[in-house]
Scaffold this active site. Structure first.
Site, short mmCIF file in Angstrom:
data_model
loop_
_atom_site.label_atom_id
_atom_site.label_comp_id
_atom_site.label_asym_id
_atom_site.label_seq_id
_atom_site.Cartn_x
_atom_site.Cartn_y
_atom_site.Cartn_z
N THR A 27 0.83 -1.22 0.00
CA THR A 27 0.00 0.00 0.00
C THR A 27 0.85 1.26 0.00
OG1 THR A 27 -1.86 -1.05 1.08
CG2 THR A 27 -1.67 1.31 1.40
N ASP A 75 1.98 -6.35 -4.44
CA ASP A 75 1.14 -6.40 -3.26
C ASP A 75 1.75 -7.52 -2.41
OD1 ASP A 75 -2.15 -5.85 -2.54
OD2 ASP A 75 -1.12 -7.54 -1.59
N SER A 76 1.84 -7.33 -1.10
CA SER A 76 2.60 -8.33 -0.32
C SER A 76 1.90 -9.69 -0.27
CB SER A 76 2.89 -7.82 1.09
OG SER A 76 1.74 -7.86 1.89
N THR A 107 1.50 -4.45 4.14
CA THR A 107 1.27 -4.81 5.54
C THR A 107 0.75 -6.24 5.70
OG1 THR A 107 -0.99 -3.95 5.55
CG2 THR A 107 0.76 -2.43 6.20
#
Ligand code: ASP
Length: 495
Positions: A27, A75-76, A107
């Site tokens: 993010t 994106d993780s 996150t």
């Protein structure tokens, strides 16, 4: 997104000093897909676009240089062992050039990456700080990304901020610095997104940085090195009421090539005691698959044997993760099993030891396989051959010492309970005296075979030492009997 982007590389403008930022996306590095429509789904942006939107990263503003390395921005949710290995390699390659490292990361899986790095970066002597954001500054005036990023950069540069070096993989979020492998994402939207339920904060950053020195690890004496192989043949199983009446567990545990399972048990490590469930755990351990028990509660620790519902797990061959968090436990198994040559017996021992402060206690079991029996006719049994090599100089580091009789059963005859005394050493009758007395314990009747525990910490803590250790167990009654299959001495050492 522009199309001349280079990923998996160091910035051309790098100077080789200050802090190295490793940009992975998340993010913090996202913008709406349709830049004109803030509500369109967010997508990750390139490092060059991120940098353009982040003038705060200049040396003039920060007071020190920031170099960069970019992975493919993701994106993780799409980050895994391959990316962990890439990040670890970059840190190892640049280890001597920088005061510290900051990882800009999504996150969602940040705690997994932090755990993995904490195991991979051995003898880490510099700060590696992961951070990200719930709301990015790239398109929001109200955001948490600048505060998180600038805070992380300052903590990663102890030379500049004049704080103690924090030689750990940490997560910095919303003014709090946590040990990365102790951290849990607790909130999907609050800026207070992380917590560390089982370990105190390492530092807090409000007006200034306050480092809680007692909580941080010592700078290691040995040389830094990388240990980054991973094995993904692992799985987590979250226990739920009803699992005992379904085929779910059986199906999961029959996954081909499975090497390790994290069981997210209830409370202090309890699972249903129905025979089908216990048999499945035993069958899994017998197949030399690590059965690692953690609590699903989100805090506190697993104490196998506190309840009958967890005592049986010990005989089944499961091991306790103490207060390790479930995410970290899974990554720890991947890491330990990443060593292709590791023997199951060694992997079991490694899983129970703290590698990077991920659990408060390390467990050192020492097993002697001999069957034994004490009864009215044969009152005394000697058990020798425990090897101890993990006790430091100070008895205070010993948390608990437990003697376990595995697969034990007890007949009390006409008595309500038996009394069993334990002495240290292979004592003959006249040596069973005060000097080597360890304790006398009550033992009620137990028909179904289970593990019998004797907490001998009190009288043993100050005398136990590295080397060979043995015990004599004595039945104090003239009737009744206690039988067992093997004996285990388990020492819990504080981290
Ligand atoms: N899905 C995002 C990620 O983990 C969420 C975030 O960064 O906050 O990459």
């Amino acid at each position: 997104m522009s199309n001349n982007l280079k990923f998996n590389c160091y910035d051309e403008s790098n100077k080789g000093e200050g802090v190295l930022v490793i940009y992975t996306g998340g993010t913090i590095g996202s913008m709406p897909k349709d830049r004109e429509d803030k509500s369109s789904p967010q997508v990750v942006i390139s490092w060059s676009e991120f940098k353009k939107n982040t003038p705060q990263l200049s040396e003039k503003t920060l007071g020190f240089n920031v170099d960069a390395y970019t992975t493919q921005p993701l994106d993780s949710c799409n980050i895994g062992p391959k990316e962990w290995q890439e990040i670890a390699k970059v840190i190892a390659e640049s280890y001597n050039k920088y005061f510290g490292f900051v990882l800009l990361h999504g996150t969602d899986t940040m705690v997994y990456t932090a755990s993995a790095l904490s195991f991979m970066l051995r003898n880490l002597g510099k700060p590696v700080i992961l951070t990200g954001a719930q709301v990015s500054h790239t398109f929001n005036v109200w955001n948490d990304s600048l505060m998180n990023m600038i805070g992380a950069l300052n903590i990663a540069n102890p030379k500049y901020t004049e704080i103690p070096i924090i030689p750990e993989v940490c997560i910095f979020f919303n003014g709090n610095l946590f040990r990365g492998n102790r951290t849990h994402k607790k909130d999907a939207s609050s800026f207070y997104a992380y917590e560390s339920p089982n370990y105190p904060k390492l530092a807090e950053y409000g007006e200034s940085i306050v480092v809680h020195k007692k909580t941080i690890r010592e700078i290691p004496k040995g040389d830094f090195y990388l240990k980054s192989s991973m094995n993904t043949h692992v799985v987590s199983v979250f226990f739920f009421p009803g699992i005992q009446d379904s085929k779910v567990l059986e199906n999961i545990l029959s996954i081909p090539d499975l090497k390790g399972v994290v069981f997210l048990a209830y409370g202090a490590g309890n699972i249903p005691t129905q025979k089908n469930i216990m048999d499945l755990v035993k069958k899994t351990a017998d197949k030399r698959i690590i059965c690692f028990i953690v609590t699903q509660t989100g805090g506190g620790q697993t104490v196998l044997g506190m309840y009958d519902t967890s005592a049986k797990l010990i005989d089944a061959g499961a091991i306790s993760g103490v207060d390790i968090l479930p995410e970290t436990a899974l990554v720890k198994l991947m890491h330990i099993l990443g060593d292709e040559d590791i023997k199951y017996e060694d992997a079991i021992l490694d899983a129970q030891k703290s590698i990077a402060g991920e659990m408060s206690l390390s467990i050192y079991p020492s097993f002697v396989e001999n069957k034994g029996k004490i009864s009215g006719e044969h009152k005394r049994e000697r058990i020798g051959g425990f090897t101890i090599n993990n006790i430091g100089n100070s008895p205070e580091t010993i948390d608990r010492v437990i003697l376990r009789l595995k697969n034990g059963s007890v007949e009390t005859g006409s008595l309500d309970h038996l009394l069993i005394s334990i002495y240290r050493g292979l004592s003959s009758e006249d040596e069973l005296n005060k000097a080597n007395f360890v304790g006398t314990f009550r033992q009620i009747e137990i028909k179904e075979k289970t593990v019998l525990f004797y907490d001998i910490t009190k009288n043993i803590r100050s005398v136990i030492s590295n080397g060979r250790e043995s015990f004599t167990v004595v039945l104090e009654n003239d009737e009744g009997q206690i039988e067992w299959d093997g004996m285990e001495l388990v020492i819990f050492i504080k981290e």
